[in-house]
Scaffold this motif. Structure first.
Motif, PDB file in Angstrom:
ATOM      1  N   SER A  92      -5.599   1.896  -7.590  1.00 28.72           N
ATOM      2  CA  SER A  92      -5.684   2.966  -7.215  1.00 28.72           C
ATOM      3  C   SER A  92      -5.342   3.729  -6.104  1.00 28.72           C
ATOM      4  CB  SER A  92      -6.520   3.948  -8.338  1.00 28.72           C
ATOM      5  OG  SER A  92      -6.640   4.690  -7.955  1.00 28.72           O
ATOM      6  N   ARG A  93      -6.960   3.317  -5.531  1.00 25.15           N
ATOM      7  CA  ARG A  93      -6.957   3.841  -3.817  1.00 25.15           C
ATOM      8  C   ARG A  93      -5.777   2.742  -2.784  1.00 25.15           C
ATOM      9  NH1 ARG A  93     -12.356   2.798  -4.796  1.00 25.15           N
ATOM     10  NH2 ARG A  93     -12.076   1.006  -4.068  1.00 25.15           N
ATOM     11  N   ARG A 131       0.594  -1.205  -0.272  1.00 27.69           N
ATOM     12  CA  ARG A 131      -0.305  -0.001  -0.235  1.00 27.69           C
ATOM     13  C   ARG A 131       1.137   1.239  -0.234  1.00 27.69           C
ATOM     14  NH1 ARG A 131      -5.575  -1.397   1.002  1.00 27.69           N
ATOM     15  NH2 ARG A 131      -5.098  -3.134   1.834  1.00 27.69           N
ATOM     16  N   SER A 132       0.553   2.433  -0.777  1.00 28.10           N
ATOM     17  CA  SER A 132       0.842   3.505  -0.724  1.00 28.10           C
ATOM     18  C   SER A 132       2.435   3.176  -1.318  1.00 28.10           C
ATOM     19  CB  SER A 132       1.100   4.415   0.533  1.00 28.10           C
ATOM     20  OG  SER A 132      -0.199   4.135   1.512  1.00 28.10           O
ATOM     21  N   ARG A 177     -10.104   0.014  -9.269  1.00 26.05           N
ATOM     22  CA  ARG A 177     -10.509   1.447  -8.801  1.00 26.05           C
ATOM     23  C   ARG A 177     -10.050   0.704  -7.344  1.00 26.05           C
ATOM     24  NH1 ARG A 177     -14.038   5.574 -10.780  1.00 26.05           N
ATOM     25  NH2 ARG A 177     -14.966   4.007 -12.748  1.00 26.05           N
ATOM     26  N   GLY A 194      -2.300   4.790  -3.835  1.00 26.95           N
ATOM     27  CA  GLY A 194      -2.228   6.393  -3.699  1.00 26.95           C
ATOM     28  C   GLY A 194      -1.775   7.157  -5.862  1.00 26.95           C
TER      29      GLY A 194
END
Lengths: 617, 158, 227
Positions: B43-44, B14-15, B40, B47
């Motif tokens: 993407s979240r 993540r990130s 989607r 980031g």
């Protein structure tokens, strides 16, 4: 295995492995590369292992599943030691016979021997096979001595010795000097002097630097990088480590094609093993050098062979090249100085440091030194990977090693260098495999793909094939590449479909020149090469299409018609069943005929017919 | 869409925008294609703006934005396979199944794809069927392969 | 203090701030280097390749785009040689054959000396210059649109071709688009596209008076080299 903390630890480990192996009676080497796996070599390996176990030889004879030997066509390949006995097309059912006869009694199983297609003679040992005889297999020969998943095998053949030698007290500048003096040039296509690249990166300001191994081998018809990475991953890692030490990098990346699952697996295993041994990580072999490697799987884009596109891809972005006003050795991955070399280039490094630059420079010709691996494919008897000293004439590769045309029809051309390269006609077969000589002849060594074409190949169609490939693979960013390739393909399609006009040939040349000078990256700059080289050497074929509306090779669908010779047709019905378009009419015992309205000219019937009854004109 | 599989793919990444391609590779492997909500979610989680994720997903050959058939037949159209008649195989497969390359058959059984080189050039022409490799292919062999995978006997074509 | 370098463009010695591009400097000094994808204050892609120049290093000249080339001390640039004019004309020809229904592209073609188009006309409504994509992402930080696909399938689109939540309806993308300026005579019918060339008669005058730009009224948002 314990961590290795010094060069003497490494030697001790190596001696231990060698001592342990002396008790072995023999070794059965079976190729487990992608090619042989497709020929079910895994089953053969399992069968031989089980058979040795059954005959109580498990501890005395070792089965070694290796990477690719290069002679994929004969797979699965087996070499029995001692004796260097070479068997081909070995099936699981053959295991018992091989173990009983060859391993136990030292006798040869004749039906498994290789028959030389040129002389028609059976050849008992690997060393005597003509395909291997004329080669100089510096890199490839290691493959059969190494199980790619066993670091012990690599250590047993002296692996990581060059790294130990370097870390024991050779200055980075001296390493670079050695590589420069060796004359090693990039094996991926560009042919840029490796030493110079390293020197520029080393001199570039910045503490953070990177080395990258390009294993995104996208050239269709070339697979030497797959073979080396898959068969001997530690060799590539060792090369990268030496390079990283020389330029001052502490992080490396291997960018490997996801279409090569076995290579991905083997390099991952190798990195884990090296880490466990302390050959990756902090203070390698007790020195101040620290280095880590990450594996990244490519997303499938030929343009990522371009350095800036590959780096963008490593950063998780779209693989588009950017303008290289400042070179990547200064402004590369994450805008840091970066050295990018391909698999084969890295694999050449350890031996240069081990044996000295003079040894390496002693092979080769002119400004092309060392050996080069070539992928010999297409209409040739012996297909496979070939490694020769640079400067070896093409004719030696094609006829002495390759055994000449597969079909018996004369070889018309050889396509070298992939989509960026060109097609060389028969009267150029005297040219040496040399960066500069081939470039002068409108082709290139490139990554080493060599696709052999005979009289049944249409050179206009070949140009069209490469344009279609490049149209598919161009990133589409810049105008000359995107629209240039598109328009070229439009023109060539016109020519192959009978709408060509003579002035279009001049337009092709003008457009090609514009593309080569103005495109953003190497892909676009070289995209016109297949067209230019075929225009240069096979203009008559273009003219036959345009002026006479004929395809001399009988390939271009719009210019040919299929018909069935009623004399030869035996009404077997094979073609009728095979035709996906239902275009073949005929009943039992009645010569068949083609309904030209339905015929899509796909050619499937012709390939199915056993009696050569289907004609093209 | 099963969130748990996606969570395990995103675990530890993540990130980290540079992990985008690796993450998408795993999503593709897991689901056979890149479903819209997965894109989607990626993407979240990483980031990365959706436009960029979509751009990457549509740029690389490895990714498919549409579901693929139960059987994926990949025909190698590299140079070596081309000069040994890979085009015939493509004609055979598309003709027999009545779909264009990249498309899925209506019954969801097959997708025909072509790849620009599998690196098994010496054995060409090469076809992989759900990952397993068939060498020295000929139209007749391919026809039998498709027929046997279909399990419905002869003649799928109209 | 900004460090300056001195370079030569077409024989003129020019002082320029370090870090600027050759194209920006040339425009500033009134040297018209044709360009399409370059927009002041946005990043440069090097996509249209119209702004190519010869960069002479050690006596050897290399063709490169001036928008992506940073100025350096002692640099020698030639923007208007026979070789460059020929290459530029061929690129403009490719562009106008693709999108004859844009006045901006038609003007560029004429300005680059295209007299005849050797390819069949197509009627595309995008030449992928990427002006819209960059203004959306760089000026508005919106990233509502981007490049999708690759090669011949490359296009500008929103994710999944659905209206984007990120779009601020600012309309700058449309303002900057070279395709929005229709030819003086109105849109050309499909199949009847032609090379306009009407401004060509005014070219000679313009060439002899480099500080004027009488034909290049490309409308708001599209700025030609001489503004």
């Amino acid at each position: 295995m314990p961590r290795i903390n010094s060069a003497s630890d490494l030697e001790k480990l190596r001696d231990g492995i060698l001592a342990q192996r002396q008790s072995l009676q023999g070794t059965i080497t079976i190729c487990g590369g992608t090619g042989c796996q497709a020929s079910r070599s895994r089953d053969t390996i399992a069968a031989v292992t089980a058979e040795l176990d059954r005959q109580g030889l498990k501890d005395k004879v070792r089965v070694r599943a290796t990477g690719c030997h290069g002679f994929c066509e004969q797979g699965p390949i087996m070499v029995v030691e001692p004796g260097n006995v070479f068997y081909c097309h070995v099936q699981p059912e053959d295991a018992a016979e091989v173990v009983t006869q060859t391993v136990r009694q030292g006798q040869v199983v004749e039906r498994l021997l290789y028959t030389d297609p040129v002389s028609g003679k059976q050849i008992p040992t690997e060393d005597e096979i003509p395909f291997y005889l004329a080669q100089d297999r510096q890199l490839l020969s290691q493959n059969r001595r190494v199980d790619p998943c066993k670091v012990e095998d690599y250590l047993a053949i002296g692996g990581y010795g060059a790294l130990a030698k370097v870390l024991a007290g050779i200055a980075p500048e001296t390493v670079i000097q050695e590589v420069k003096a060796s004359g090693l040039r990039g094996r991926g296509g560009g042919g840029f002097p490796t030493g110079r690249k390293w020197a520029e990166c080393q001199e570039a300001p910045g503490d953070e630097k990177y080395v990258i191994c390009n294993a995104d081998e996208g050239d269709p018809g070339a697979y030497m990088d797959r073979c080396v990475l898959e068969g001997n991953p530690h060799l590539v890692l060792e090369g990268m480590m030496i390079g990283a030490f020389a330029v001052g990098a502490s992080q490396g990346y291997v960018y490997v094609r996801n279409e090569y699952p076995l290579a991905v697996k083997h390099i991952k295993v190798a990195v884990d093993q090296a880490r466990e041994l302390g050959l990756l990580g902090q203070n390698i072999l007790g020195s101040s050098f620290s280095f880590e490697v990450e594996i990244a799987r490519g997303g499938g884009a030929f343009v990522c062979g371009e350095s800036t596109a590959l780096m963008a891809s490593l950063e998780g972005k779209v693989g588009e090249p950017r303008a290289k006003d400042v070179h990547t050795v200064v402004d590369g991955l994450w805008h840091k100085p970066t050295v990018l070399n391909n698999v084969e280039t890295w694999a050449n490094v350890p031996a240069i440091l081990e044996n000295g630059s003079a040894w390496f420079a002693g092979k080769g010709s002119g400004r092309s030194k060392g050996t080069k691996i070539l992928a010999l494919t297409g209409q040739i008897k012996n297909t496979g990977l070939v490694e020769v000293a640079m400067g070896t004439p093409l004719s030696t590769v094609l006829f002495d090693i390759g055994g000449g045309s597969a079909s018996g029809k004369p070889i018309k051309a050889v396509q070298t260098g992939g989509p960026s390269g060109g097609c060389l006609p028969a009267d150029k077969f005297g040219l040496p495999v040399d960066f500069d000589a081939l470039a002068e002849a409108s082709s290139m060594v490139g990554s080493g793909g060599m696709v052999v074409m005979d009289q049944d190949t249409c050179m206009v169609d070949v140009a069209k094939y490469f344009l279609a490939f490049l149209q598919d693979e161009s990133c589409g960013k810049c105008v000359p590449c995107r629209l240039g390739i598109d328009r070229m393909l439009e023109i060539i399609t016109d020519i192959t479909e009978g709408r060509g006009r003579p002035e279009q040939l001049d337009l092709l040349e003008d457009l090609a020149d514009t593309m080569s000078q103005t495109a953003l990256c190497g892909l676009g700059k070289t995209a016109a090469n297949p067209v230019l080289s075929t225009l240069r050497y096979f203009r008559d074929e273009y003219e036959a299409h345009i002026l006479n509306g004929q395809c001399p090779a009988g390939v271009c669908q719009a210019l040919i018609t299929y018909s069935i010779d009623p004399e030869k047709c035996t009404a077997c019905g094979l073609c009728r069943k095979a035709c996906p378009h239902g275009a073949i009419l005929g009943k039992k015992k009645q010569a068949h005929a083609i309904d030209l309205d339905l015929c899509e000219k796909c050619g499937i019937c012709r390939s199915e017919c056993k009696f050569d009854a289907i004609q093209v004109c | 869409m099963p969130g748990r599989e996606l969570d395990s793919i995103l675990e530890g990444r993540r990130s980290q925008p540079h992990q985008l391609i690796e993450v998408l590779q795993d999503v593709q492997e897991n689901f056979g294609y890149l479903p819209e909500d997965a894109i989607r979610a990626v993407s979240r989680a990483l980031g990365v703006p959706l436009t960029e994720v979509y751009g990457v997903a549509s740029f690389y050959k490895a990714f498919s934005l549409k579901p693929r058939g139960k059987n994926v037949i990949t025909i190698c159209t590299g140079t070596a396979c081309h000069v040994r008649g890979a085009r015939l195989l493509l004609n055979q497969a598309t003709g027999q199944l009545g779909v264009a390359p990249g498309e899925m058959t209506e019954d969801g059984m097959f997708t025909i794809e072509h790849v620009n080189c599998l690196g098994a050039c010496a054995l060409g022409p090469v076809v992989t069927e759900n990952g397993s490799c068939h060498h020295h292919m000929a139209p007749g062999k391919l026809r039998k392969l498709i027929t046997s995978l279909n399990g419905k006997g002869e003649a799928t074509h109209a | 203090m900004i460090p300056y370098v001195t370079l030569s463009i077409d024989g003129a010695l020019i002082k320029a701030a370090k870090g600027t591009s050759v194209l920006d400097v040339a425009i500033e000094y009134g040297i018209c280097i044709p360009h399409l994808c370059h927009v002041p204050n946005l990043s440069d892609l090097g996509a249209c390749r119209l702004c190519i120049v010869e960069h002479v290093v050690n006596g050897r000249s290399k063709v490169t785009t001036s928008c992506t080339l940073r100025v350096r001390e002692g640099m020698v640039i030639r923007s208007n040689t026979e070789r460059i004019r020929h290459l530029r004309r061929n690129i403009a020809e490719l562009l106008v054959a693709q999108a004859p229904n844009s006045r901006a592209i038609q003007d560029i073609a004429v300005r680059c000396g295209v007299k005849k188009v050797r390819y069949p006309f197509r009627n595309e409504n995008c030449v992928l210059c990427g002006r819209c994509v960059r203004v959306c992402s760089e000026m508005w930080q919106a990233k509502a649109i981007g490049f999708v696909g690759r090669g011949k399938d490359r296009k500008v689109d929103t994710p999944f071709s659905q209206p984007s939540e990120a779009c601020k309806r600012c309309g700058t993308c449309i303002d900057l688009c070279p395709m929005t300026i229709t030819p003086c005579d109105g849109p050309m019918k499909p199949g009847e596209e032609y090379l306009c060339g009407k401004c060509e008669s005014q070219m000679m005058e313009a060439n002899s008076s480099p500080d004027q730009c009488i034909w290049c009224d490309l409308g708001e948002g599209f700025q030609c080299g001489r503004y």
